[in-house]
Design a protein around this motif. Structure first.
Motif, PDB file in Angstrom:
ATOM      1  N   VAL A  74       0.747  -1.218   0.053  1.00  0.00           N
ATOM      2  CA  VAL A  74       0.122   0.053  -0.146  1.00  0.00           C
ATOM      3  C   VAL A  74       1.010   1.098   0.135  1.00  0.00           C
ATOM      4  CG1 VAL A  74      -1.727   1.041   1.264  1.00  0.00           C
ATOM      5  CG2 VAL A  74      -1.892  -1.169   1.316  1.00  0.00           C
ATOM      6  N   THR A 106      -1.746   5.708   4.591  1.00  0.00           N
ATOM      7  CA  THR A 106      -2.879   4.813   4.207  1.00  0.00           C
ATOM      8  C   THR A 106      -2.557   3.473   5.136  1.00  0.00           C
ATOM      9  OG1 THR A 106      -3.214   5.560   2.198  1.00  0.00           O
ATOM     10  CG2 THR A 106      -4.414   3.517   2.702  1.00  0.00           C
ATOM     11  N   ASN A 117      -3.667   4.302   8.571  1.00  0.00           N
ATOM     12  CA  ASN A 117      -4.953   4.252   8.556  1.00  0.00           C
ATOM     13  C   ASN A 117      -5.533   2.801   9.038  1.00  0.00           C
ATOM     14  OD1 ASN A 117      -5.723   6.944   8.930  1.00  0.00           O
ATOM     15  ND2 ASN A 117      -5.772   7.323   6.625  1.00  0.00           N
TER      16      ASN A 117
END
Length: 289
Positions: free
Chosen positions: A218, A223, A226
């Motif tokens: 990712v 991100t 998160n």
């Protein structure tokens, strides 16, 4: 050859939409008009840009090569219009960096330049693109990981940040005693794969037989953070990205016993000839400390 920005905009839109009809609708152009303009662009370049089928279009190899240049040209055109229409005379600094670095870096950039009353714009780009932007004059400063660069560009490393394993406090791994990479195979893993050590880690993780459905590569790193905060994933990312979360207990670090040495080095990049300009001096001072 005179490439039309309008034709490049049509090309960019069709490439994203995957169809002459859908691309035309987004641009309020008829499908025959789009088809004619793309045929003209292909004739001008002497290359087919699209493979056409009943289900739409997709880029040829030549089209894939053209797309990032079309993106850059259109972005530069927008910036040129904005600069020409600017109503004040304030100096301007264009900064480029990958989104992974932005949350921790942009505040420092703005703090360093605040006393100079400089207008700052920030662009998301990979390190190789940042170097190209500096070399061709479409950016004034940037932040990069180690990559080749010409002598016209200077890179000053200022941070070596290790990659760490993090989870939410309620995650099972937060309570594990001396876990190793093999223990990750039981969980969903989100990994930001930059820097020395990434390839070695991934090979060890795959050797641990983690199902491909649980391993997610990712970007950007925020991100990954998160996903870890949600408690759904184990996160592998730079410590600097989650420093505030670790300090407040939103995330906890899992010290993997066999995690290979893995760190990301970040450098301030600028045109060598600009080293003594006031904005670049301010950035060099801020990031040197």
């Amino acid at each position: 050859m005179n490439l039309s920005l309008d034709d490049l905009k049509v090309f960019q839109t069709v490439a994203a939409a995957g169809s002459f009809g859908r691309g035309g609708a987004l641009l309020h152009l008829s499908q025959p008009t789009v088809s004619e303009r793309m045929s003209r662009l292909e004739r001008d370049l002497g290359q087919r840009l699209f493979l056409r089928s009943g289900r739409g279009v997709r880029l040829t190899t030549a089209g894939e090569r053209l797309l990032p240049y079309a993106d850059r040209l259109l972005t530069l055109a927008d910036e040129a219009v904005t600069a020409a229409r600017a109503e004040d005379e304030r100096p301007r600094l264009r900064v480029a960096m990958h989104a992974t670095f932005a949350p921790s870096t942009i505040p420092r950039v703005l703090d360093a330049l605040a006393p100079l009353d400089v207008e700052v714009t920030c662009t998301d780009a990979h390190s190789e693109d940042v170097v190209r932007f500096l070399h061709d004059g479409s950016a004034d400063a940037g932040f990069v990981v180690p990559c080749p660069h010409p002598s016209t560009v200077t890179v000053e490393p200022f941070l070596a940040t290790p990659v760490v394993c993090v989870v939410s406090p309620g995650h099972e791994l937060a309570r594990a005693q001396r876990p190793g990479i093999r223990d990750l195979a039981a969980f969903a893993v989100a990994c930001n794969t930059w820097g020395d050590g990434a390839a070695r880690f991934l090979s060890l993780l795959r050797a641990a037989a983690i199902p491909s459905s649980r391993l997610h590569l990712v970007s950007p790193a925020e991100t990954v953070a998160n996903l870890a905060r949600r408690g759904t994933h184990v996160g592998l990312l730079t410590r600097s990205t989650v420093a505030a979360d670790l300090a407040t207990g939103i995330l906890v670090e899992v010290p993997l016993a066999d995690l290979p040495r893995w760190e990301i080095i970040v450098g301030l990049a600028y045109r060598t000839e600009d080293a003594d300009t006031e904005p670049i001096r301010a950035l060099r001072t801020a990031f040197r400390h």
